[in-house]
Design an enzyme around this catalytic site. Sequence first.
Site, PDB file in Angstrom:
ATOM      1  N   VAL A   1     -53.123 -33.658 -19.562  1.00 56.36           N
ATOM      2  CA  VAL A   1     -53.118 -34.726 -20.561  1.00 56.36           C
ATOM      3  C   VAL A   1     -52.438 -34.160 -21.794  1.00 56.36           C
ATOM      4  O   VAL A   1     -52.677 -33.000 -22.170  1.00 56.36           O
ATOM      5  CB  VAL A   1     -54.548 -35.207 -20.872  1.00 56.36           C
TER       6      VAL A   1
ATOM      7  N   GLY B   1     -58.403 -37.643 -19.280  1.00 55.96           N
ATOM      8  CA  GLY B   1     -58.450 -36.775 -18.111  1.00 55.96           C
ATOM      9  C   GLY B   1     -59.345 -37.350 -17.031  1.00 55.96           C
ATOM     10  O   GLY B   1     -58.993 -37.344 -15.847  1.00 55.96           O
TER      11      GLY B   1
ATOM     12  N   GLU C   1     -57.721 -25.902  -7.473  1.00 57.88           N
ATOM     13  CA  GLU C   1     -58.035 -24.608  -8.085  1.00 57.88           C
ATOM     14  C   GLU C   1     -58.004 -24.802  -9.583  1.00 57.88           C
ATOM     15  O   GLU C   1     -57.166 -25.540 -10.103  1.00 57.88           O
ATOM     16  CB  GLU C   1     -57.003 -23.555  -7.700  1.00 57.88           C
TER      17      GLU C   1
ATOM     18  N   TYR D   1     -64.463 -31.812 -13.345  1.00 59.30           N
ATOM     19  CA  TYR D   1     -64.407 -31.856 -11.882  1.00 59.30           C
ATOM     20  C   TYR D   1     -65.811 -31.950 -11.294  1.00 59.30           C
ATOM     21  O   TYR D   1     -66.066 -32.751 -10.395  1.00 59.30           O
ATOM     22  CB  TYR D   1     -63.686 -30.624 -11.314  1.00 59.30           C
TER      23      TYR D   1
END
EC number: 2.3.1.266
Length: 148
Positions: free
Chosen positions: A72, A82, A104, A116
């Site tokens: 972003v 994001g 990753e 995440y």
Amino acid sequence: MTHKIVSLEPHHLDDVWRIEQAAHAFPWSESLIRKEPGKFAVNLVLQAGDQVVGYCFGQNIVGEATLLNIAVDPAFQGKGYGKVLLEGFIDCLAQGNAEEIWLEVRASNTRAFQLYEALGFNEINRREDYYPTATGREDALIMTYMFM
């Protein structure tokens, strides 16, 4: 401001390249950013109004998807873009019959790791000394998201 997620097109590449350089300490090469996407590519941009504020590069090969790069624009970070972009990536892959997503992330990138994790990714492994840093190397955390 309204936002939308669209497929990354050639006319977006100047903005993507600008954001790549601004958002990453170790950006991808310009040739990699501008490379013609392969048939498995899932490359998206997030627009706020008519402005590109973020992008992601991914792929979906026989149900196994990988998030290769996401960023972003630093001028728009901290505003939830994001999360919007990552949710759009997940939704796009769900429509493409993905079974799992791999990624990753730098061990030092706690904001990304937390995002995440909040969206359902789980850390499953670690690659030691994977990413370059200004003073040496750091680990990559390997995460996966499983579609139900």
